[in-house]
Design a protein around this motif. Structure first.
Motif, PDB file in Angstrom:
ATOM      1  N   LYS A  71       0.642  -1.194  -0.091  1.00 57.44           N
ATOM      2  CA  LYS A  71      -0.062  -0.012   0.032  1.00 57.44           C
ATOM      3  C   LYS A  71       0.919   1.160  -0.143  1.00 57.44           C
ATOM      4  O   LYS A  71       0.674   2.093  -0.660  1.00 57.44           O
ATOM      5  N   LEU A  72       1.809   1.213   0.800  1.00 58.98           N
ATOM      6  CA  LEU A  72       2.748   2.316   0.965  1.00 58.98           C
ATOM      7  C   LEU A  72       3.704   2.552   0.042  1.00 58.98           C
ATOM      8  O   LEU A  72       4.320   3.760  -0.487  1.00 58.98           O
ATOM      9  N   LEU A  73       4.050   1.594  -0.723  1.00 59.04           N
ATOM     10  CA  LEU A  73       5.236   1.431  -1.770  1.00 59.04           C
ATOM     11  C   LEU A  73       4.790   1.193  -3.050  1.00 59.04           C
ATOM     12  O   LEU A  73       5.495   1.488  -4.127  1.00 59.04           O
ATOM     13  N   GLY A  74       3.578   0.947  -3.266  1.00 54.39           N
ATOM     14  CA  GLY A  74       2.823   0.739  -4.702  1.00 54.39           C
ATOM     15  C   GLY A  74       3.607  -0.598  -5.061  1.00 54.39           C
ATOM     16  O   GLY A  74       3.778  -0.763  -6.525  1.00 54.39           O
ATOM     17  N   LEU A  75       3.680  -1.561  -4.557  1.00 50.89           N
ATOM     18  CA  LEU A  75       4.188  -2.823  -5.104  1.00 50.89           C
ATOM     19  C   LEU A  75       3.199  -3.824  -5.706  1.00 50.89           C
ATOM     20  O   LEU A  75       1.883  -3.720  -5.180  1.00 50.89           O
TER      21      LEU A  75
END
Length: 381
Positions: free
Chosen positions: A320-324
């Protein structure tokens, strides 16, 4: 001042790294207390047990030991025991006015799991899961829930890279993330494989001791089948071997991952020298962020509906926070590995490094904190 380290499961080499026992032991007398008997966790398995630990079997024995230590010196406790479990020994610690310090990777871990629960609940239209995660991410409701569940039980000091659970501690002291020093050391390491490879960081989804008595356990045969199929396809697609970094508390049968090279206790070095990382969720993904390694998070419908889902929510928090990219192990697709440098940089700045002290190691920051506590002791007597 004597420093005692306490764990609620058998003391491991991982605890020694996270709580800096060897570092602190260079300047202070220390003891490593294994409280697993008190918490009913004495059969918790680990592949990396620590040496020279003292087993405390009962609350009475713990109190007697603290009394004996206090006849010789002042005592400070450093622990990674979570508040949920700290509540059990808290009255004894406060009876003798011990300061309680936590150096604890699981505070960020819990925060990431809640981020993942919110994301998963939203994507799956599961309002209850979304709301539960949101409640614990909201500071007002989190503080209220903490007060109801744990009363006055708090750490005196939280040493961490970000203040993600302020309700759990009276004072926050910013250091770097506990994985930062590992990352710095691994930068100077040699490639343990000697060639290019993809790294699978295992989470022990079916064999972790935490799942021993859980309901709705993930089927072991199913899991090994889908994960090995995916890892085989990875090797074929990218023409690189896959190396498995086995979770230190996982227990697999021989050749569980076929002929793939498996290693334990070398994750920082393996992350540093790999090309890409795949995982369900692991604290070691922080090493991958610091080393700027492309990552993918692995899941499946069966995993999400099992007791192991919280481990995947850990990975979903990173996603969610890194766009993985999320990979469905039942229907994997093979896009190129890539990462967002700006997202990695933001995460590092906001959650991993004390930028005001970027020229100092955690060892220096922790020594400075302990020295300040020691200097304040006469004022508190």
């Amino acid at each position: 001042m004597r420093v005692i380290f306490a764990t609620s499961i058998p003391f491991t080499q991982q605890h020694e790294v996270i709580m800096y026992t060897q570092t602190i032991g260079k300047k202070y007398p220390i003891e490593k207390l294994d409280l697993s008997e008190i918490y009913g966790n004495s059969d918790y398995t680990t592949n990396l047990p620590a040496e020279n630990t003292k087993k405390i079997q009962t609350l009475e024995q713990l109190e007697q030991h603290i009394r004996e230590l206090l006849t010789q010196d002042s005592v400070l406790m450093i622990t990674d025991i979570l508040i949920l479990n700290l509540k059990r020994i808290y009255p004894i610690l406060k009876k003798y006015r011990l300061k309680i310090v936590t150096i604890n990777k699981e505070i960020m871990g819990g925060w990431l799991i809640r981020q993942g629960q919110v994301a998963q609940g939203f994507n799956k239209m599961n309002f209850v899961q979304w709301f539960k995660g949101w409640l614990m991410l909201n500071q007002f409701s989190a503080s209220l829930i903490h007060k109801i569940r744990y009363g006055s039980c708090q750490y005196d000091y939280i040493l961490a890279s970000a203040n993600l659970q302020p309700e759990a501690g009276k004072e926050f002291v910013q250091i770097h993330h506990v994985k930062y020093d590992e990352y710095l050391q691994a930068k100077n390491s040699e490639n343990p494989i000697g060639e290019k490879y993809i790294l699978f960081i295992d989470s022990g989804l079916t064999t972790h001791p935490m799942l021993q008595n859980a309901a709705h356990k993930l089927d072991h045969a199913y899991y090994l089948n889908v994960i090995n199929q995916y890892l085989d396809l990875l090797e074929q697609k990218y023409k690189l071997k896959v190396v498995v970094s086995v979770h230190p508390s996982a227990a697999y049968e021989q050749k569980a991952f076929g002929d793939k090279l498996t290693m334990c206790g070398k994750t920082p070095e393996l992350v540093e020298h790999c090309e890409f990382v795949v995982s369900h969720g692991s604290t070691s993904l922080i090493n991958a962020i610091l080393a700027r390694k492309p990552m993918k998070i692995l899941t499946s419908k069966a995993i999400e509906h099992s007791a192991s889902n919280f481990m995947v929510c850990y990975g979903l928090g990173f996603a969610k926070l890194l766009g993985l990219e999320l990979v469905d192990l039942d229907h994997p697709q093979f896009h190129e590995f890539s990462f967002d440098p700006a997202a990695y940089s933001r995460f590092e700045t906001n959650y991993l490094i004390n930028e005001k002290c970027s020229d100092k190691s955690n060892e220096e920051l922790i020594y400075s904190f302990l020295q300040q506590l020691e200097n304040e002791e006469p004022k508190n007597q």
